[in-house]
Scaffold this motif. Structure first.
Motif, short mmCIF file in Angstrom:
data_model
loop_
_atom_site.label_atom_id
_atom_site.label_comp_id
_atom_site.label_asym_id
_atom_site.label_seq_id
_atom_site.Cartn_x
_atom_site.Cartn_y
_atom_site.Cartn_z
N TRP A 22 0.84 -1.20 0.00
CA TRP A 22 0.00 0.00 0.00
C TRP A 22 0.88 1.25 0.00
CZ3 TRP A 22 -0.36 3.85 3.74
CH2 TRP A 22 -1.39 4.77 3.52
N GLY A 23 1.94 1.17 0.82
CA GLY A 23 2.86 2.29 0.93
C GLY A 23 3.56 2.54 -0.40
N CYS A 24 3.98 1.46 -1.08
CA CYS A 24 4.67 1.63 -2.36
C CYS A 24 3.77 2.31 -3.38
CB CYS A 24 5.08 0.27 -2.93
SG CYS A 24 6.46 -0.44 -2.06
N ALA A 25 2.52 1.84 -3.43
CA ALA A 25 1.59 2.41 -4.41
C ALA A 25 1.43 3.91 -4.18
CB ALA A 25 0.23 1.70 -4.31
N ILE A 27 3.43 5.98 -2.55
CA ILE A 27 4.67 6.72 -2.78
C ILE A 27 4.92 6.86 -4.28
CG2 ILE A 27 7.20 6.65 -2.50
CD1 ILE A 27 6.60 5.33 0.28
N ALA A 28 4.66 5.75 -5.02
CA ALA A 28 4.89 5.79 -6.47
C ALA A 28 4.01 6.86 -7.12
CB ALA A 28 4.60 4.42 -7.08
N GLN A 29 2.75 6.93 -6.66
CA GLN A 29 1.84 7.94 -7.24
C GLN A 29 2.28 9.35 -6.87
OE1 GLN A 29 -2.38 7.15 -6.54
NE2 GLN A 29 -1.90 4.99 -6.63
N TRP A 30 2.66 9.51 -5.60
CA TRP A 30 3.04 10.82 -5.10
C TRP A 30 4.29 11.34 -5.82
CZ3 TRP A 30 7.54 11.77 -2.09
CH2 TRP A 30 7.61 13.06 -1.55
N ALA A 31 5.21 10.37 -6.12
CA ALA A 31 6.50 10.76 -6.71
C ALA A 31 6.43 10.88 -8.24
CB ALA A 31 7.57 9.75 -6.32
N ALA A 32 5.26 10.57 -8.83
CA ALA A 32 5.15 10.62 -10.30
C ALA A 32 5.38 12.05 -10.79
CB ALA A 32 3.77 10.14 -10.73
N PRO A 33 6.04 12.20 -11.95
CA PRO A 33 6.28 13.57 -12.44
C PRO A 33 4.97 14.27 -12.79
CG PRO A 33 6.92 11.92 -14.08
CD PRO A 33 6.57 11.17 -12.84
N GLU A 34 4.86 15.57 -12.48
CA GLU A 34 3.66 16.36 -12.81
C GLU A 34 3.58 16.54 -14.33
OE1 GLU A 34 1.10 17.89 -11.59
OE2 GLU A 34 1.37 18.06 -9.43
N LYS A 35 2.36 16.61 -14.83
CA LYS A 35 2.17 16.91 -16.25
C LYS A 35 2.61 18.36 -16.48
CE LYS A 35 -1.78 16.78 -19.33
NZ LYS A 35 -3.21 16.48 -19.43
N LYS A 36 3.39 18.60 -17.50
CA LYS A 36 3.90 19.96 -17.75
C LYS A 36 3.14 20.61 -18.90
CE LYS A 36 8.02 20.52 -15.34
NZ LYS A 36 8.25 19.21 -14.79
#
Ligand code: HEC
Length: 328
Positions: A22-25, A27-36
């Motif tokens: 759950w934590g990985c999911a 963190i992975a979402q949180w760390a995803a690059p923002e759309k520019k």
């Protein structure tokens, strides 16, 4: 059967295995690059813009599906362009807002609320500095939440609207109050929506306008620019001034303040382009029939709000066009 002694071990194992996942999911979402965002405009976009403004200013409601197709084709190629995303949002909210033009509105217009929320969400993430996108995003969140009866989302939209109001009060006090004009007339949120219209006037007049005996003439014809351009007419919104007073008059009638409403409606006549305004007859009719309209404007049941009965500007076929349609 699970023995009592082994049960806690199973829970502990499950916790140990699932918690890191759950934590990985997350963190992975949180760390995803923002759309520019990109600002480079493809040539097809320039053509689409011309087409959009021509049909929008002329009130060609039936061209909405075709315009949506054009902009969605562009979006597939340029999902990072804030204005392309915003135009899709505007087209959906126009389709939803002026559904009375269909005579018998189709139930599928509820999809317009979802799509306008989605695309204004994209536009305001790509261009957080445009308070118009944020204001419309908040309005669409509220519209969608109202359809699905999701109170948590209504609150989310309301607080985002407050944020959008601090970014550009002259524009978003109107927008926020306008969406909320459909709420029950005895509620505190309707009162707040009406007060937001008064606050718009205070800001535009640069003085506190009397709530019982309003006067506005001295400020009506001044040249509005910068943030104050939302107070007057412009190339984008050629009858913003008239449309603003039409809605505010409707809200005052709904509240039961008929004499004040008539005064507010009458301020629309101060616009230098009033005689060319396509909805001037609608407004004159409102002044004549304010008392008669009152009970109709308070109707909350969706199935009773129809083109056969008088209804608020917000529910009408002039919901966007009152401000945006060019002269006859
Ligand atoms: C009371 C008048 C009023 C009403 C009603 C209104 N607008 Fe506007 N609209 C404005 C003003 C004022 C602006 C801001 C113009 C500016 O930025 O100078 C604006 C801006 C816009 C823009 C231009 C944004 C851009 O990218 O430049 C669009 C598109 C638009 N409105 C669509 C709509 C739609 C769709 C509706 C109906 C759901 C609507 N408006 C209802 C007054 C109004």
């Amino acid at each position: 059967m699970i023995s009592i002694r082994r049960f806690p071990i199973r829970i502990a194992l499950c916790f140990l295995v699932s918690f890191p996942l759950w934590g990985c999911a997350s963190i992975a979402q949180w760390a995803a690059p923002e759309k520019k965002a990109t600002t480079s405009a493809p040539v097809e976009f320039v053509n689409a813009e011309q087409e959009f403004w021509t049909h929008f200013h002329a009130g060609h409601y039936d061209r909405i599906p075709q315009l949506l197709e054009t902009y969605k084709r562009l979006y597939v190629l340029h999902p990072d362009h804030p204005v392309i995303a915003a135009r899709i949002g505007f087209l959906h909210v126009w389709h939803l807002s002026e559904r009375m033009r269909m005579g018998e509105p189709k139930a599928s217009v509820i999809d317009d609320a979802t799509l306008c929320r989605k695309f204004f969400g994209e536009a305001s993430q790509l261009d957080p500095k445009d308070p118009r996108f944020k204001g419309f995003y908040a309005a669409c969140i509220m519209a969608e939440a109202d359809i699905h009866q999701r109170e948590a989302d209504t609150r989310k939209g309301y607080y985002l609207m407050k944020d959008a109001i601090s970014d550009w009060p002259e524009f978003n006090l109107f927008t926020g109050g306008y969406v909320m004009s459909q709420l029950p007339w005895e509620g505190s949120l309707f009162d707040e929506a009406l007060e937001w219209q008064w606050k718009t006037l205070d800001l535009c007049a640069q003085t506190k306008v009397d709530r019982k005996q309003p006067e506005y003439p001295a400020y009506a014809t001044q040249d509005f620019s910068g943030a104050k351009r939302a107070c007057g007419n412009s190339a984008i919104a050629p009858h913003n001034f008239e449309g603003f007073f039409l809605n505010m008059g409707d809200m005052l009638v709904k509240k039961g303040e008929v004499p004040v409403a008539k005064k507010i409606y009458s301020f629309a006549r101060l616009s230098p382009s009033y005689q060319q305004w396509p909805y001037r007859n609608m407004l004159e009719d409102r002044i004549r029939k304010a008392e008669e309209n009152l009970p109709y404007f308070r109707i909350q049941k969706r199935e009773e709000i129809s083109s056969k009965n008088p209804h608020l500007m917000f529910h009408s076929e002039a919901a966007c066009m009152a401000c945006h349609r060019t002269n006859d």
